[in-house]
Design a protein around this motif. Sequence first.
Motif, PDB file in Angstrom:
ATOM      1  N   GLN A   6       0.929  -1.659   0.103  1.00  0.00           N
ATOM      2  CA  GLN A   6      -0.100  -0.008   0.076  1.00  0.00           C
ATOM      3  C   GLN A   6       0.994   1.120  -0.005  1.00  0.00           C
ATOM      4  O   GLN A   6       2.215   1.413   0.928  1.00  0.00           O
ATOM      5  CB  GLN A   6      -1.019  -0.261   1.146  1.00  0.00           C
ATOM      6  CG  GLN A   6      -1.726   1.145   1.152  1.00  0.00           C
ATOM      7  CD  GLN A   6      -3.214   1.220   2.521  1.00  0.00           C
ATOM      8  OE1 GLN A   6      -2.962   0.043   2.195  1.00  0.00           O
ATOM      9  NE2 GLN A   6      -3.790   1.734   2.629  1.00  0.00           N
ATOM     10  N   THR A  40       0.843   5.547  -0.410  1.00  0.00           N
ATOM     11  CA  THR A  40      -0.322   7.114   0.040  1.00  0.00           C
ATOM     12  C   THR A  40      -0.078   7.893  -1.345  1.00  0.00           C
ATOM     13  O   THR A  40      -0.775   8.315  -1.748  1.00  0.00           O
ATOM     14  CB  THR A  40       0.010   8.275   1.085  1.00  0.00           C
ATOM     15  OG1 THR A  40      -1.545   8.892   1.161  1.00  0.00           O
ATOM     16  CG2 THR A  40       1.534   8.289   0.478  1.00  0.00           C
ATOM     17  N   GLY A  92      -3.776   4.312  -1.116  1.00  0.00           N
ATOM     18  CA  GLY A  92      -4.472   5.094   0.062  1.00  0.00           C
ATOM     19  C   GLY A  92      -3.338   5.217   1.475  1.00  0.00           C
ATOM     20  O   GLY A  92      -1.945   4.792   1.836  1.00  0.00           O
ATOM     21  N   ASP A  93      -4.044   6.281   2.305  1.00  0.00           N
ATOM     22  CA  ASP A  93      -3.165   6.474   3.557  1.00  0.00           C
ATOM     23  C   ASP A  93      -3.062   5.256   4.080  1.00  0.00           C
ATOM     24  O   ASP A  93      -4.781   4.681   5.107  1.00  0.00           O
ATOM     25  CB  ASP A  93      -3.780   7.192   4.686  1.00  0.00           C
ATOM     26  CG  ASP A  93      -3.487   7.732   5.704  1.00  0.00           C
ATOM     27  OD1 ASP A  93      -2.365   6.919   5.950  1.00  0.00           O
ATOM     28  OD2 ASP A  93      -2.737   9.011   5.956  1.00  0.00           O
ATOM     29  N   THR A  94      -1.959   4.150   4.704  1.00  0.00           N
ATOM     30  CA  THR A  94      -2.264   3.010   5.688  1.00  0.00           C
ATOM     31  C   THR A  94      -2.748   2.775   6.559  1.00  0.00           C
ATOM     32  O   THR A  94      -3.227   2.319   7.628  1.00  0.00           O
ATOM     33  CB  THR A  94      -0.974   2.206   5.668  1.00  0.00           C
ATOM     34  OG1 THR A  94      -0.720   1.975   4.048  1.00  0.00           O
ATOM     35  CG2 THR A  94      -0.793   1.065   6.179  1.00  0.00           C
ATOM     36  N   LYS A  99      -5.000   5.758   7.716  1.00  0.00           N
ATOM     37  CA  LYS A  99      -6.514   5.626   8.430  1.00  0.00           C
ATOM     38  C   LYS A  99      -7.273   5.512   7.352  1.00  0.00           C
ATOM     39  O   LYS A  99      -7.860   4.869   7.765  1.00  0.00           O
ATOM     40  CB  LYS A  99      -5.952   7.165   7.403  1.00  0.00           C
ATOM     41  CG  LYS A  99      -7.773   7.909   7.259  1.00  0.00           C
ATOM     42  CD  LYS A  99      -7.661   9.495   6.307  1.00  0.00           C
ATOM     43  CE  LYS A  99      -6.615  10.057   6.845  1.00  0.00           C
ATOM     44  NZ  LYS A  99      -6.669  11.278   6.133  1.00  0.00           N
ATOM     45  N   ASP A 100      -6.618   4.634   6.450  1.00  0.00           N
ATOM     46  CA  ASP A 100      -7.947   3.503   5.438  1.00  0.00           C
ATOM     47  C   ASP A 100      -6.272   2.317   4.851  1.00  0.00           C
ATOM     48  O   ASP A 100      -6.444   2.029   3.629  1.00  0.00           O
ATOM     49  CB  ASP A 100      -7.919   4.532   4.676  1.00  0.00           C
ATOM     50  CG  ASP A 100      -8.644   3.889   3.411  1.00  0.00           C
ATOM     51  OD1 ASP A 100      -9.875   2.766   3.526  1.00  0.00           O
ATOM     52  OD2 ASP A 100      -8.789   4.521   1.822  1.00  0.00           O
ATOM     53  N   ARG A 139      -5.991  -1.280   3.467  1.00  0.00           N
ATOM     54  CA  ARG A 139      -6.849  -1.219   2.070  1.00  0.00           C
ATOM     55  C   ARG A 139      -6.680  -2.928   2.481  1.00  0.00           C
ATOM     56  O   ARG A 139      -8.335  -3.233   1.417  1.00  0.00           O
ATOM     57  CB  ARG A 139      -6.570  -0.823   0.902  1.00  0.00           C
ATOM     58  CG  ARG A 139      -6.462   0.081   1.010  1.00  0.00           C
ATOM     59  CD  ARG A 139      -7.470   1.407   0.655  1.00  0.00           C
ATOM     60  NE  ARG A 139      -8.756   0.810  -0.441  1.00  0.00           N
ATOM     61  CZ  ARG A 139      -8.665   1.649  -1.393  1.00  0.00           C
ATOM     62  NH1 ARG A 139      -7.895   2.428  -1.778  1.00  0.00           N
ATOM     63  NH2 ARG A 139      -9.611   1.243  -2.479  1.00  0.00           N
ATOM     64  N   LYS A 187      -8.011  -6.177   3.685  1.00  0.00           N
ATOM     65  CA  LYS A 187      -8.915  -6.635   4.955  1.00  0.00           C
ATOM     66  C   LYS A 187      -9.543  -8.132   5.224  1.00  0.00           C
ATOM     67  O   LYS A 187      -9.858  -8.347   3.391  1.00  0.00           O
ATOM     68  CB  LYS A 187     -10.512  -5.455   4.833  1.00  0.00           C
ATOM     69  CG  LYS A 187     -10.135  -3.873   4.951  1.00  0.00           C
ATOM     70  CD  LYS A 187     -10.273  -3.756   6.852  1.00  0.00           C
ATOM     71  CE  LYS A 187      -8.974  -2.150   7.123  1.00  0.00           C
ATOM     72  NZ  LYS A 187     -11.481  -1.811   6.685  1.00  0.00           N
ATOM     73  N   TRP A 223      -5.769   7.880  16.334  1.00  0.00           N
ATOM     74  CA  TRP A 223      -7.074   6.755  16.110  1.00  0.00           C
ATOM     75  C   TRP A 223      -7.623   7.935  17.207  1.00  0.00           C
ATOM     76  O   TRP A 223      -7.129   7.830  18.202  1.00  0.00           O
ATOM     77  CB  TRP A 223      -6.933   5.457  16.128  1.00  0.00           C
ATOM     78  CG  TRP A 223      -5.487   5.397  15.318  1.00  0.00           C
ATOM     79  CD1 TRP A 223      -6.159   5.243  13.556  1.00  0.00           C
ATOM     80  CD2 TRP A 223      -5.089   3.882  15.105  1.00  0.00           C
ATOM     81  NE1 TRP A 223      -5.600   4.472  12.876  1.00  0.00           N
ATOM     82  CE2 TRP A 223      -4.547   3.691  13.266  1.00  0.00           C
ATOM     83  CE3 TRP A 223      -4.020   3.815  15.901  1.00  0.00           C
ATOM     84  CZ2 TRP A 223      -3.229   3.282  13.178  1.00  0.00           C
ATOM     85  CZ3 TRP A 223      -3.046   2.669  15.891  1.00  0.00           C
ATOM     86  CH2 TRP A 223      -1.971   2.328  14.371  1.00  0.00           C
ATOM     87  N   ASP A 257      -9.310   2.777  17.277  1.00  0.00           N
ATOM     88  CA  ASP A 257      -8.613   1.670  16.625  1.00  0.00           C
ATOM     89  C   ASP A 257      -8.100  -0.407  17.341  1.00  0.00           C
ATOM     90  O   ASP A 257      -7.570   0.739  17.882  1.00  0.00           O
ATOM     91  CB  ASP A 257      -7.906   2.447  15.670  1.00  0.00           C
ATOM     92  CG  ASP A 257      -7.818   1.343  14.917  1.00  0.00           C
ATOM     93  OD1 ASP A 257      -7.172   0.287  14.678  1.00  0.00           O
ATOM     94  OD2 ASP A 257      -7.781   1.972  13.274  1.00  0.00           O
ATOM     95  N   HIS A 312       0.550  -0.897  12.985  1.00  0.00           N
ATOM     96  CA  HIS A 312      -0.526  -1.361  12.092  1.00  0.00           C
ATOM     97  C   HIS A 312       0.571  -2.749  11.953  1.00  0.00           C
ATOM     98  O   HIS A 312       0.114  -3.660  11.494  1.00  0.00           O
ATOM     99  CB  HIS A 312      -0.656  -0.570  11.222  1.00  0.00           C
ATOM    100  CG  HIS A 312      -0.758  -1.351   9.933  1.00  0.00           C
ATOM    101  ND1 HIS A 312      -2.103  -1.361  10.178  1.00  0.00           N
ATOM    102  CD2 HIS A 312      -0.278  -1.607   8.607  1.00  0.00           C
ATOM    103  CE1 HIS A 312      -2.490  -1.833   8.140  1.00  0.00           C
ATOM    104  NE2 HIS A 312      -0.940  -2.108   7.878  1.00  0.00           N
TER     105      HIS A 312
END
Length: 525
Positions: A247, A249, A274-276, A278-279, A281, A283, A308, A311, A331
């Motif tokens: 991923q 950003t 995407g922002d790892t 915040k979002d 991807r 899942k 967060w 979270d 994360h």
Amino acid sequence: MAVTQQEIESRLWDAADELRVAMPEAQYSSVVFPLMFWKYLSDTWDHQHAQFLADNEGLLDGLSAEEAHEIEYRDYQSFEIPFIHRDTVQERRASWSAILATVTQPGLGKRVRASLQAIETANPDKFSRLFGNMAWASEEVLPADVLAAVMQAMDRVPKMHEGNMSHDILGGAYEYLLKRFSDGSGTRAGQFFTPREVVELIVEVLDPNNFESVYDPTCGSGGMLIASANLLKMRGKRGYTLRLYGQETVADTAGVARMNLFMHNLTQFQVEVGDTLKDPRFKKPDGSLAQFDVILANPPYSLKWKPWTNDPRAIGAVAPQSTADWAFVQHMIASMDPKKGRAGVVLPHGVLFRGGQEALIRERVLNADLLEAVIGLPANLFYSTTIPTAILVFRASGTKIPERQGGVLFIDASKRFAKAKNRNILTDADIADTVTAYHSKFATDGKPVDPDGDGGLATRFVTYAEIVTNEYDLNIGRYIKQAATQQEDLGTLIEAYNIARAERQKVEQRMLDVLAKAGIDGFDD
């Protein structure tokens, strides 16, 4: 005659050098990589198309265009190069050679953009958003005569298909450009490029194996994913069996990563934008984080972020707004497969000793016995910073080997480097010695059973009891005393100052707490 690595690299750089009249070197990659990959796709398609025609000579006369197309794409082509401007006088295939033939005509940038967009659209599963926003195709950014000169120079690169050059040469040429652009673009390079030798060290330590999943949450140009496959190949195993995930950003940088992976003949990958933090991807069907066998990263250091609020990744505490370093670690820990997951991350030394929320996270991680090793690296290894860094190695709960449970391995590799033009580098011997130290056996006093003598690295296994005594401070200097003189560069001096300041603040705070309990106030004004 076989195409040599030096020949393709030299000609690719000649093409890139045509951009010097239009933009700074730091921006070359945004133009050269899409053009290079487009030429690679087109050369490959043309080669397979010629093979299709040769193999079916005389057999196609009775077939419709649709039937011939179906046979070609079933048996010969792995992607499509479609037509642009269908049913107009401008109709042509979106291939390198077709557009190159029009370089003297007006609107070259528009045709290039239309071709790349058509390839993305025709191959959504493989090439969706591959070429980025292509702002450089505008004449306001890149004049048509410069774009034409770049394409003409790049066309002198030998045909870039498997029948003419191996993927080892293609991938090597791509990485050559990555490094050369990084050398010339200063700190900006740190956004997408981690020096190869640092990547190799992390991959050697984490030791990916056939059919495993490998994930980089801040993948940049994809170097760590590629290095994982290369290590398996070098060991006679099957790097192509790895399932690679990344991923990033920045959309353009994610495109660079996808092209890089394709150039290395790695097709089992997924790179998301995407922002790892915040979002994320990746899942599971139930919405929880996907988990992987191997996780490696070189995230942006001391990144300001929006913490967060609720979270499940935030074990121990939430990292402070001023630096997301431990948020990336949290994360990665949450993304480790519970049976055999392991993770390696490069971070500044501050994560080892900073107080506040980060200290609470560190305490929780250590109490859960997740941290396996801390490897101190030399200063000035990276393009984006001169400070010394450290590799932190984590293992999923309960998966450490018995000898490593209940403690942390410390390795001081900070003096092992060679000086290069713009930065320090790790040599092959430095990497090998560090990996050897990582695999050491230890006596009850924490010292290696079989030290390497004068050439070995300072290494020690430290029990949690000692770490707790030091209030969960992981500063390498607390556990390994080095007699060697410190390298007197700015980065090291700054880091030494920060460590000393943190120590002083801890002592002062303890003193103030004692005084406050005794009813004596006013000393912290």
